[in-house]
Design a protein around this motif. Structure first.
Motif, PDB file in Angstrom:
ATOM      1  N   LYS A   4       0.821  -1.218   0.000  1.00  0.00           N
ATOM      2  CA  LYS A   4       0.000   0.000   0.000  1.00  0.00           C
ATOM      3  C   LYS A   4       0.855   1.267   0.000  1.00  0.00           C
ATOM      4  N   ILE A   5       2.040   1.185   0.660  1.00  0.00           N
ATOM      5  CA  ILE A   5       2.938   2.354   0.729  1.00  0.00           C
ATOM      6  C   ILE A   5       3.377   2.720  -0.688  1.00  0.00           C
ATOM      7  N   ASN A   6       3.764   1.667  -1.466  1.00  0.00           N
ATOM      8  CA  ASN A   6       4.222   1.931  -2.840  1.00  0.00           C
ATOM      9  C   ASN A   6       3.128   2.565  -3.687  1.00  0.00           C
ATOM     10  N   ILE A   7       1.915   2.056  -3.509  1.00  0.00           N
ATOM     11  CA  ILE A   7       0.805   2.579  -4.305  1.00  0.00           C
ATOM     12  C   ILE A   7       0.566   4.045  -3.956  1.00  0.00           C
ATOM     13  N   LYS A   8       0.736   4.412  -2.684  1.00  0.00           N
ATOM     14  CA  LYS A   8       0.559   5.809  -2.266  1.00  0.00           C
ATOM     15  C   LYS A   8       1.585   6.702  -2.937  1.00  0.00           C
ATOM     16  N   HIS A   9       2.853   6.228  -2.935  1.00  0.00           N
ATOM     17  CA  HIS A   9       3.922   7.022  -3.557  1.00  0.00           C
ATOM     18  C   HIS A   9       3.674   7.204  -5.052  1.00  0.00           C
ATOM     19  N   LEU A  10       3.246   6.107  -5.676  1.00  0.00           N
ATOM     20  CA  LEU A  10       2.994   6.160  -7.124  1.00  0.00           C
ATOM     21  C   LEU A  10       1.819   7.088  -7.440  1.00  0.00           C
ATOM     22  N   LEU A  72      -0.500   1.617 -11.751  1.00  0.00           N
ATOM     23  CA  LEU A  72      -1.373   1.710 -10.570  1.00  0.00           C
ATOM     24  C   LEU A  72      -2.507   0.688 -10.670  1.00  0.00           C
ATOM     25  N   PHE A  73      -3.015   0.526 -11.898  1.00  0.00           N
ATOM     26  CA  PHE A  73      -4.092  -0.429 -12.152  1.00  0.00           C
ATOM     27  C   PHE A  73      -3.613  -1.861 -11.840  1.00  0.00           C
ATOM     28  N   ILE A  74      -2.435  -2.203 -12.359  1.00  0.00           N
ATOM     29  CA  ILE A  74      -1.898  -3.561 -12.171  1.00  0.00           C
ATOM     30  C   ILE A  74      -1.618  -3.829 -10.691  1.00  0.00           C
ATOM     31  N   ILE A  75      -0.985  -2.868 -10.010  1.00  0.00           N
ATOM     32  CA  ILE A  75      -0.657  -3.063  -8.592  1.00  0.00           C
ATOM     33  C   ILE A  75      -1.934  -3.194  -7.754  1.00  0.00           C
ATOM     34  N   SER A  76      -2.930  -2.347  -8.033  1.00  0.00           N
ATOM     35  CA  SER A  76      -4.192  -2.426  -7.279  1.00  0.00           C
ATOM     36  C   SER A  76      -4.822  -3.803  -7.430  1.00  0.00           C
ATOM     37  N   TYR A  85     -11.816   3.445  -8.201  1.00  0.00           N
ATOM     38  CA  TYR A  85     -11.269   4.741  -8.629  1.00  0.00           C
ATOM     39  C   TYR A  85     -10.344   4.610  -9.833  1.00  0.00           C
ATOM     40  N   ILE A  86      -9.463   3.592  -9.768  1.00  0.00           N
ATOM     41  CA  ILE A  86      -8.489   3.465 -10.868  1.00  0.00           C
ATOM     42  C   ILE A  86      -9.195   3.090 -12.180  1.00  0.00           C
ATOM     43  N   ASN A  87     -10.285   2.314 -12.100  1.00  0.00           N
ATOM     44  CA  ASN A  87     -11.048   1.994 -13.320  1.00  0.00           C
ATOM     45  C   ASN A  87     -11.570   3.276 -13.977  1.00  0.00           C
ATOM     46  N   ILE A  88     -12.171   4.146 -13.143  1.00  0.00           N
ATOM     47  CA  ILE A  88     -12.722   5.397 -13.697  1.00  0.00           C
ATOM     48  C   ILE A  88     -11.592   6.255 -14.257  1.00  0.00           C
ATOM     49  N   VAL A  89     -10.471   6.331 -13.500  1.00  0.00           N
ATOM     50  CA  VAL A  89      -9.343   7.164 -13.938  1.00  0.00           C
ATOM     51  C   VAL A  89      -8.799   6.674 -15.285  1.00  0.00           C
ATOM     52  N   MET A  90      -8.658   5.346 -15.432  1.00  0.00           N
ATOM     53  CA  MET A  90      -8.118   4.794 -16.693  1.00  0.00           C
ATOM     54  C   MET A  90      -9.047   5.122 -17.873  1.00  0.00           C
ATOM     55  N   ILE A  91     -10.354   4.980 -17.648  1.00  0.00           N
ATOM     56  CA  ILE A  91     -11.316   5.277 -18.722  1.00  0.00           C
ATOM     57  C   ILE A  91     -11.237   6.763 -19.089  1.00  0.00           C
ATOM     58  N   LEU A  92     -11.169   7.621 -18.052  1.00  0.00           N
ATOM     59  CA  LEU A  92     -11.121   9.069 -18.319  1.00  0.00           C
ATOM     60  C   LEU A  92      -9.826   9.461 -19.042  1.00  0.00           C
ATOM     61  N   TYR A 129      -9.046  12.180  -4.482  1.00  0.00           N
ATOM     62  CA  TYR A 129     -10.016  11.564  -3.570  1.00  0.00           C
ATOM     63  C   TYR A 129      -9.555  10.142  -3.202  1.00  0.00           C
ATOM     64  N   TRP A 130      -9.064   9.424  -4.195  1.00  0.00           N
ATOM     65  CA  TRP A 130      -8.557   8.060  -3.985  1.00  0.00           C
ATOM     66  C   TRP A 130      -7.383   8.099  -2.999  1.00  0.00           C
ATOM     67  N   TYR A 131      -6.498   9.078  -3.172  1.00  0.00           N
ATOM     68  CA  TYR A 131      -5.348   9.233  -2.273  1.00  0.00           C
ATOM     69  C   TYR A 131      -5.833   9.441  -0.837  1.00  0.00           C
ATOM     70  N   LEU A 132      -6.839  10.308  -0.663  1.00  0.00           N
ATOM     71  CA  LEU A 132      -7.361  10.563   0.683  1.00  0.00           C
ATOM     72  C   LEU A 132      -7.974   9.295   1.271  1.00  0.00           C
ATOM     73  N   LYS A 133      -8.654   8.511   0.424  1.00  0.00           N
ATOM     74  CA  LYS A 133      -9.294   7.263   0.878  1.00  0.00           C
ATOM     75  C   LYS A 133      -8.240   6.266   1.352  1.00  0.00           C
ATOM     76  N   ILE A 134      -7.150   6.137   0.585  1.00  0.00           N
ATOM     77  CA  ILE A 134      -6.092   5.178   0.957  1.00  0.00           C
ATOM     78  C   ILE A 134      -5.472   5.579   2.292  1.00  0.00           C
ATOM     79  N   ASN A 135      -5.330   6.892   2.491  1.00  0.00           N
ATOM     80  CA  ASN A 135      -4.734   7.364   3.744  1.00  0.00           C
ATOM     81  C   ASN A 135      -5.669   7.140   4.928  1.00  0.00           C
TER      82      ASN A 135
END
Ligand code: HEM
Length: 135
Positions: A4-10, A72-76, A85-92, A129-135
């Motif tokens: 999770k730490i790596n995903i936050k940094h990324l 980010l998608f693969i790691i998640s 969140y990452i699904n929506i972000v990738m589509i956008l 928003y995703w970043y805030l959720k992970i935190n």
């Protein structure tokens, strides 16, 4: 290694890339405004007939944004995290790149400019928003 730490940094890195991309994008917009004055509002096909360096940088930079978010998608997925969140972000992001290409190849169809700006903001907001959720 994948945690999770790596995903936050990324994710922070991806937010930084978005800030750069939006900043450069406004530079492209400024260039388009100058071209509009030069060639007129109706000659949209000429607006990007001789693009600035900003435009090429902006276009290529979107590949980096796509790749970082793909990671980010693969790691998640590997970490069995929520993909909402990452699904929506990738589509956008895909949609944003397509609209950018449409503006370039099809001479700025109606609504393409405000849509391009609105989607950029949406991507940033959802990532934050995703970043805030992970935190
Ligand atoms: C992740 C991908 C992208 C993001 C987040 C993004 C974001 C932005 C932003 C925020 C602006 C400023 C809009 C304004 O001030 O009204 C902009 C402008 C622009 N972008 Fe992008 N962009 C992306 C990809 C692309 C691509 C791939 C292309 C072309 C192939 C492109 C072409 C343009 C053009 C032509 C403008 C000027 C639009 C105008 O006149 O309103 N963009 N972009």
């Amino acid at each position: 290694m994948l945690n999770k730490i790596n995903i936050k940094h990324l994710l922070v890195f991806s937010l930084f890339l978005m800030v750069v991309q939006i900043f450069i994008g406004t530079g492209v917009r400024e260039f388009i405004d100058e071209q509009t004055k030069l060639y007129g509002r109706l000659n949209k096909n000429l607006w990007l007939s001789n693009p600035s360096f900003n435009f090429y940088f902006h276009r290529s930079f979107s590949i980096l944004i796509f790749l970082v978010n793909g990671l980010l998608f693969i790691i998640s997925k590997k970490l069995n995290m929520s993909m909402k969140y990452i699904n929506i972000v990738m589509i956008l992001i895909l949609f944003e790149i397509i609209i950018g290409a449409v503006m370039y190849y099809f001479s700025f169809p109606i609504m393409s400019q405000p849509l391009h700006l609105m989607i950029a903001i949406l991507i940033f907001v959802i990532q934050f928003y995703w970043y805030l959720k992970i935190n």
